[in-house]
Each structure stands twice: as structure tokens, then as C-alpha cells.
Motif scaffolding. Sequence first.
Motif, mmCIF file in Angstrom:
data_model
loop_
_atom_site.group_PDB
_atom_site.id
_atom_site.type_symbol
_atom_site.label_atom_id
_atom_site.label_comp_id
_atom_site.label_asym_id
_atom_site.label_seq_id
_atom_site.Cartn_x
_atom_site.Cartn_y
_atom_site.Cartn_z
ATOM 1 N N GLY A 21 28.953 -34.680 41.040
ATOM 2 C CA GLY A 21 29.245 -34.119 39.722
ATOM 3 C C GLY A 21 30.600 -34.553 39.185
ATOM 4 O O GLY A 21 30.757 -34.780 37.988
ATOM 5 N N ARG A 22 31.557 -34.701 40.070
ATOM 6 C CA ARG A 22 32.894 -35.098 39.637
ATOM 7 C C ARG A 22 32.970 -36.581 39.285
ATOM 8 O O ARG A 22 33.927 -37.022 38.662
ATOM 9 C CB ARG A 22 33.909 -34.750 40.717
ATOM 10 C CG ARG A 22 33.892 -33.223 40.947
ATOM 11 C CD ARG A 22 34.987 -32.688 41.763
ATOM 12 N NE ARG A 22 36.300 -33.029 41.260
ATOM 13 C CZ ARG A 22 37.384 -33.007 42.005
ATOM 14 N NH1 ARG A 22 37.306 -32.665 43.272
ATOM 15 N NH2 ARG A 22 38.553 -33.315 41.494
ATOM 16 N N LEU A 23 31.952 -37.349 39.684
ATOM 17 C CA LEU A 23 31.939 -38.787 39.414
ATOM 18 C C LEU A 23 31.003 -39.177 38.278
ATOM 19 O O LEU A 23 30.900 -40.353 37.945
ATOM 20 C CB LEU A 23 31.529 -39.553 40.682
ATOM 21 C CG LEU A 23 32.465 -39.405 41.869
ATOM 22 C CD1 LEU A 23 31.887 -40.108 43.083
ATOM 23 C CD2 LEU A 23 33.851 -39.948 41.544
ATOM 24 N N GLU A 24 30.327 -38.216 37.683
ATOM 25 C CA GLU A 24 29.356 -38.520 36.625
ATOM 26 C C GLU A 24 29.933 -39.366 35.489
ATOM 27 O O GLU A 24 29.263 -40.266 34.994
ATOM 28 C CB GLU A 24 28.743 -37.226 36.078
ATOM 29 C CG GLU A 24 27.586 -37.458 35.129
ATOM 30 C CD GLU A 24 26.371 -38.137 35.753
ATOM 31 O OE1 GLU A 24 25.600 -38.755 34.999
ATOM 32 O OE2 GLU A 24 26.193 -38.067 36.978
ATOM 33 N N ASP A 76 36.120 -40.226 53.929
ATOM 34 C CA ASP A 76 37.435 -40.776 54.281
ATOM 35 C C ASP A 76 38.155 -41.327 53.056
ATOM 36 O O ASP A 76 39.353 -41.090 52.871
ATOM 37 C CB ASP A 76 37.289 -41.883 55.334
ATOM 38 C CG ASP A 76 36.847 -41.354 56.684
ATOM 39 O OD1 ASP A 76 36.875 -40.121 56.904
ATOM 40 O OD2 ASP A 76 36.441 -42.189 57.525
ATOM 41 N N VAL A 77 37.423 -42.051 52.210
ATOM 42 C CA VAL A 77 38.019 -42.612 50.982
ATOM 43 C C VAL A 77 38.498 -41.485 50.078
ATOM 44 O O VAL A 77 39.629 -41.510 49.564
ATOM 45 C CB VAL A 77 37.007 -43.524 50.242
ATOM 46 C CG1 VAL A 77 37.487 -43.868 48.844
ATOM 47 C CG2 VAL A 77 36.744 -44.793 51.053
ATOM 48 N N TRP A 78 37.649 -40.489 49.868
ATOM 49 C CA TRP A 78 37.965 -39.359 48.977
ATOM 50 C C TRP A 78 39.236 -38.641 49.443
ATOM 51 O O TRP A 78 40.158 -38.419 48.660
ATOM 52 C CB TRP A 78 36.793 -38.399 48.950
ATOM 53 C CG TRP A 78 36.989 -37.209 48.039
ATOM 54 C CD1 TRP A 78 37.701 -36.081 48.305
ATOM 55 C CD2 TRP A 78 36.480 -37.056 46.719
ATOM 56 N NE1 TRP A 78 37.647 -35.219 47.235
ATOM 57 C CE2 TRP A 78 36.907 -35.797 46.252
ATOM 58 C CE3 TRP A 78 35.690 -37.853 45.901
ATOM 59 C CZ2 TRP A 78 36.571 -35.320 44.990
ATOM 60 C CZ3 TRP A 78 35.355 -37.370 44.644
ATOM 61 C CH2 TRP A 78 35.796 -36.127 44.192
ATOM 62 N N PRO A 88 39.443 -37.887 40.234
ATOM 63 C CA PRO A 88 38.472 -38.707 39.513
ATOM 64 C C PRO A 88 38.758 -38.695 38.010
ATOM 65 O O PRO A 88 39.091 -37.639 37.458
ATOM 66 C CB PRO A 88 37.133 -38.044 39.798
ATOM 67 C CG PRO A 88 37.355 -37.127 40.938
ATOM 68 C CD PRO A 88 38.809 -36.767 40.931
ATOM 69 N N PRO A 89 38.658 -39.850 37.355
ATOM 70 C CA PRO A 89 38.806 -39.859 35.897
ATOM 71 C C PRO A 89 37.774 -38.931 35.269
ATOM 72 O O PRO A 89 36.621 -38.913 35.686
ATOM 73 C CB PRO A 89 38.547 -41.323 35.523
ATOM 74 C CG PRO A 89 38.840 -42.094 36.769
ATOM 75 C CD PRO A 89 38.436 -41.189 37.901
ATOM 76 N N ILE A 90 38.186 -38.163 34.265
ATOM 77 C CA ILE A 90 37.290 -37.134 33.738
ATOM 78 C C ILE A 90 36.464 -37.580 32.533
ATOM 79 O O ILE A 90 35.554 -36.869 32.125
ATOM 80 C CB ILE A 90 38.062 -35.839 33.407
ATOM 81 C CG1 ILE A 90 39.168 -36.102 32.409
ATOM 82 C CG2 ILE A 90 38.591 -35.198 34.672
ATOM 83 C CD1 ILE A 90 39.864 -34.847 31.921
ATOM 84 N N THR A 101 39.146 -46.354 43.748
ATOM 85 C CA THR A 101 38.584 -45.217 44.483
ATOM 86 C C THR A 101 37.289 -44.736 43.847
ATOM 87 O O THR A 101 36.284 -44.536 44.538
ATOM 88 C CB THR A 101 39.596 -44.066 44.574
ATOM 89 O OG1 THR A 101 40.761 -44.536 45.256
ATOM 90 C CG2 THR A 101 39.022 -42.869 45.305
ATOM 91 N N GLY A 102 37.294 -44.542 42.562
ATOM 92 C CA GLY A 102 36.095 -44.059 41.880
ATOM 93 C C GLY A 102 34.923 -45.013 42.028
ATOM 94 O O GLY A 102 33.798 -44.587 42.306
#
Length: 140
Positions: A21-24, A76-78, A88-90, A101-102
Motif C-alpha cells: 500500500g505504501r508503494l502504490e 532487508d532493503v526496507w 516511500p515517495p507519496i 529503494t522504491g
Amino acid sequence: MGWADFLADRSARRWLSGMAGRLEPGWLALAAEPQLWPPFEGHLSAVADAIRCEVDLVPRAEPVTDLVLIAGHAHDVWHAAQAEGWTPPITALSWTANEWTGLRLLACYRLASAEPHGPRLSRTAAELRPISAGAPRRVR
């Protein structure tokens, strides 16, 4: 698949789904910005290579599924990125080719969704072009 494998896959899928959800906005950015595809596809290949190396180089008393390995890589990345202040960019406009990262996390999620018992892609993500033919798939 034994019950322990089932539980491990379930845990991996739940963690990935919580992250999704945070990466949508990243899926929306990939849908709108063709310049994000080359770095995204590079991350797809890099994650697949990392998982292949993990299988080949890390001895385990019990094997684990690729889904669990992909979720472990994403975790691990997160957490490493969060420890350095990353969030995360919003918005889709905030995603650029430099969003390492994203894009890595999106690649993890995309590969995980292709695994048996993997998480489901959102409608936006599912409508994107398929995984590149260059992204290797391992057959057991």
C-alpha cells in the motif's frame, strides 16, 4: 508443501502485502513514466540474481521458497533504507529513476507476485507490461 513452508510463505506474503500500500504511487509512476522502466527492469534482474545467489551460496538445513527469499530481501532493503531516513515517495510525481529503494521494493513485489502463493498485484500494477523476458526465472 509442508505446514512450515505454508506458514513461512504466509508470513512473507503478509509482510509484502503490508508494504504494498505504501508503494502504490510507484506503480502509478511506472504506468505514466516510460523512463522508469529501464531502472525498474534492472532491479528485477538484480533481485532475481540476489535470490539465485542466496540459494546457491547460503547453506540451509531446510530449503525455503523463493517467495520467502524475495520477502527477506525486500525486508532487508526496507529496514536499511528506513534506518537512513528513507520513506516511500507519496505521489507518482515524486518517483524518479533515482528512487533506488522504491524501485527495488517494487521489483521485489512484482517478482513475489509471480511466485506460487505470492501476493496479488494491485489493479494498476497488474495492468503494467509483463515482467521483461530478460528477468531470469528459476525452475526447481
